[in-house]
Write an enzyme that holds these catalytic residues in place. Structure first.
Site, short mmCIF file in Angstrom:
data_model
loop_
_atom_site.label_atom_id
_atom_site.label_comp_id
_atom_site.label_asym_id
_atom_site.label_seq_id
_atom_site.Cartn_x
_atom_site.Cartn_y
_atom_site.Cartn_z
N PRO A 17 0.58 -12.39 2.66
CA PRO A 17 1.77 -12.42 3.52
C PRO A 17 2.09 -11.01 4.01
O PRO A 17 2.15 -10.07 3.22
CB PRO A 17 2.86 -12.94 2.59
CG PRO A 17 2.38 -12.59 1.20
CD PRO A 17 0.89 -12.66 1.25
N GLN A 71 6.48 -18.14 1.68
CA GLN A 71 6.91 -17.14 0.70
C GLN A 71 8.39 -16.82 0.89
O GLN A 71 8.84 -16.57 2.01
CB GLN A 71 6.10 -15.85 0.81
CG GLN A 71 6.42 -14.89 -0.33
CD GLN A 71 5.70 -13.56 -0.20
OE1 GLN A 71 6.06 -12.75 0.63
NE2 GLN A 71 4.70 -13.33 -1.05
N CYS A 101 7.31 -6.77 -2.84
CA CYS A 101 7.57 -5.96 -1.66
C CYS A 101 8.23 -4.63 -2.06
O CYS A 101 9.26 -4.61 -2.74
CB CYS A 101 8.48 -6.69 -0.68
SG CYS A 101 8.88 -5.70 0.79
N ASN A 203 -5.40 -8.34 -5.37
CA ASN A 203 -5.05 -7.82 -4.06
C ASN A 203 -5.00 -6.30 -4.12
O ASN A 203 -4.53 -5.72 -5.09
CB ASN A 203 -3.68 -8.40 -3.66
CG ASN A 203 -3.13 -7.85 -2.35
OD1 ASN A 203 -1.96 -7.54 -2.26
ND2 ASN A 203 -3.96 -7.73 -1.34
N GLY A 227 -4.91 -8.08 2.78
CA GLY A 227 -3.69 -7.81 3.52
C GLY A 227 -3.92 -6.92 4.72
O GLY A 227 -4.34 -7.38 5.78
N ARG A 228 -3.68 -5.62 4.55
CA ARG A 228 -3.69 -4.71 5.70
C ARG A 228 -5.04 -4.69 6.42
O ARG A 228 -5.08 -4.53 7.65
CB ARG A 228 -3.31 -3.30 5.23
CG ARG A 228 -1.83 -3.15 4.86
CD ARG A 228 -1.55 -1.81 4.22
NE ARG A 228 -2.22 -1.68 2.93
CZ ARG A 228 -2.48 -0.53 2.34
NH1 ARG A 228 -2.13 0.61 2.94
NH2 ARG A 228 -3.06 -0.50 1.16
#
Length: 330
Positions: A17, A71, A101, A203, A227-228
């Site tokens: 996400p 999420q 986060c 991750n 992710g990125r």
């Protein structure tokens, strides 16, 4: 590997996400290119139960993107419980809680990775969400708050005990933000813990097919999350899976293919958000879509200045003509 009743097969690769990235159009693109599971942008529990339009929009899903997780994030047991019940009405395949986060505005409210400073509260809120819905609940978190506080092995056990069906771990602390190297040894420690029975998803720093294979081989995780490195690079999912399953390494993506997908992405964003918002939001992705392509900077600067689809299309045509002068660039 299974989460609840969903069988993801061997070596599953998930799209993490990402705020302002994993909206519906991009989730659909990543599913098409091989992502086994996609997640919505994180949705504020407080905003969701107040029916704030932006948060409600974020939690909308479509059948063709399944399997998909919604999420949610928050800091209050009751609001998280109510938010979980609300998103359950959309019938996602999973509900994921964001306990990772690191962004200041989220942490300042006691949400995201701030909860890593209060593990009992983390467990209480997680249990409240698990008990509130019939869907599988999963968690995404970090190793801990800082280098002196990395309780992830014990935390994973406690969260498993209150009923989560999988845990995703970003191999950094909150204080690291996105700097330094991800610590996969602690992710491995969670996976190797004999008490852990649920899937463990790793991750952090998975930016190539080779990196993905190393992470699977060395940590023993059940799945990896990208992710990125997936921003503007949905081809990475197909590349990773081809390498893991067939031992074929092919990371070349032509300028033509980049341009066609970028055009399609913009078209889908326009349908989803309207022309002006889509054109402006796509600006942050051009450098990613054309990363490593020689002489692209001048075109990127042009794209950063326009606000209408017609102008973007004119620049795309210039890009196509420029790179077709030398077929070796395609």
């Amino acid at each position: 590997m299974k989460i609840g009743d969903i069988d993801f097969g061997d070596f599953p690769v998930f799209l993490a996400p990402l705020e302002d990235i994993t909206d519906l159009p991009y989730r659909l693109i990543c599913r098409e290119y091989g992502a086994d599971l996609v997640y919505t942008e994180f949705v504020s529990s407080d905003a969701l139960i107040r029916n704030v339009n932006r948060s409600v929009d974020k939690s909308r899903i479509e059948e063709k993107e399944r399997p998909v997780a919604i999420q949610i994030f928050g800091h209050d047991e009751e609001s998280m419980r109510l938010a979980a019940q609300k998103v359950a009405e959309a019938k996602p395949d999973l509900i994921d809680i964001n306990w990772g986060c690191p962004v200041r505005k989220v942490v300042a409210k006691g949400a995201g990775s701030a909860i890593l400073k209060d593990i009992p509260k983390m467990v209480r809120i997680t249990k409240a969400v698990v008990d509130a819905v019939d869907l599988p609940v999963t968690i995404k978190t970090r190793l801990g708050w800082d280098h002196t506080h990395k309780p992830i092995v014990e935390v994973a056990e406690q969260l498993q005990d209150v009923g989560i069906k999988a845990i995703s771990i970003h191999g950094r602390t909150r204080s690291q933000m996105y700097g330094g190297e991800a610590d996969w040894e602690l992710i491995r420690a969670v996976k190797q813990n004999p008490r852990m029975k649920i899937p463990v998803i790793g991750n952090g720093d998975v930016d190539s097919p080779q990196a993905a294979k190393i992470r699977f081989d060395q940590s023993g995780v059940d799945a990896i999350m990208i992710g990125r490195a997936a921003i503007g690079n949905p081809w990475l999912f197909a590349q990773v899976k081809n390498y893991l399953k067939n031992n074929i390494l092919d990371t070349h993506v032509s300028v033509d293919d980049r341009l066609k997908l970028c055009q399609r992405h913009l078209e889908e964003e326009i349908k989803h958000k309207g022309e002006r918002a889509a054109v402006i939001e796509m600006r942050k992705l051009y450098a990613k879509y054309f990363k490593g392509i020689d002489h692209f900077k001048a075109f990127r600067m042009m794209l950063m200045e326009v606000e209408h689809k017609e102008d973007v299309w004119n620049i795309f045509e210039k890009i196509e003509r420029f790179y077709h002068r030398d077929q070796n660039n395609l």
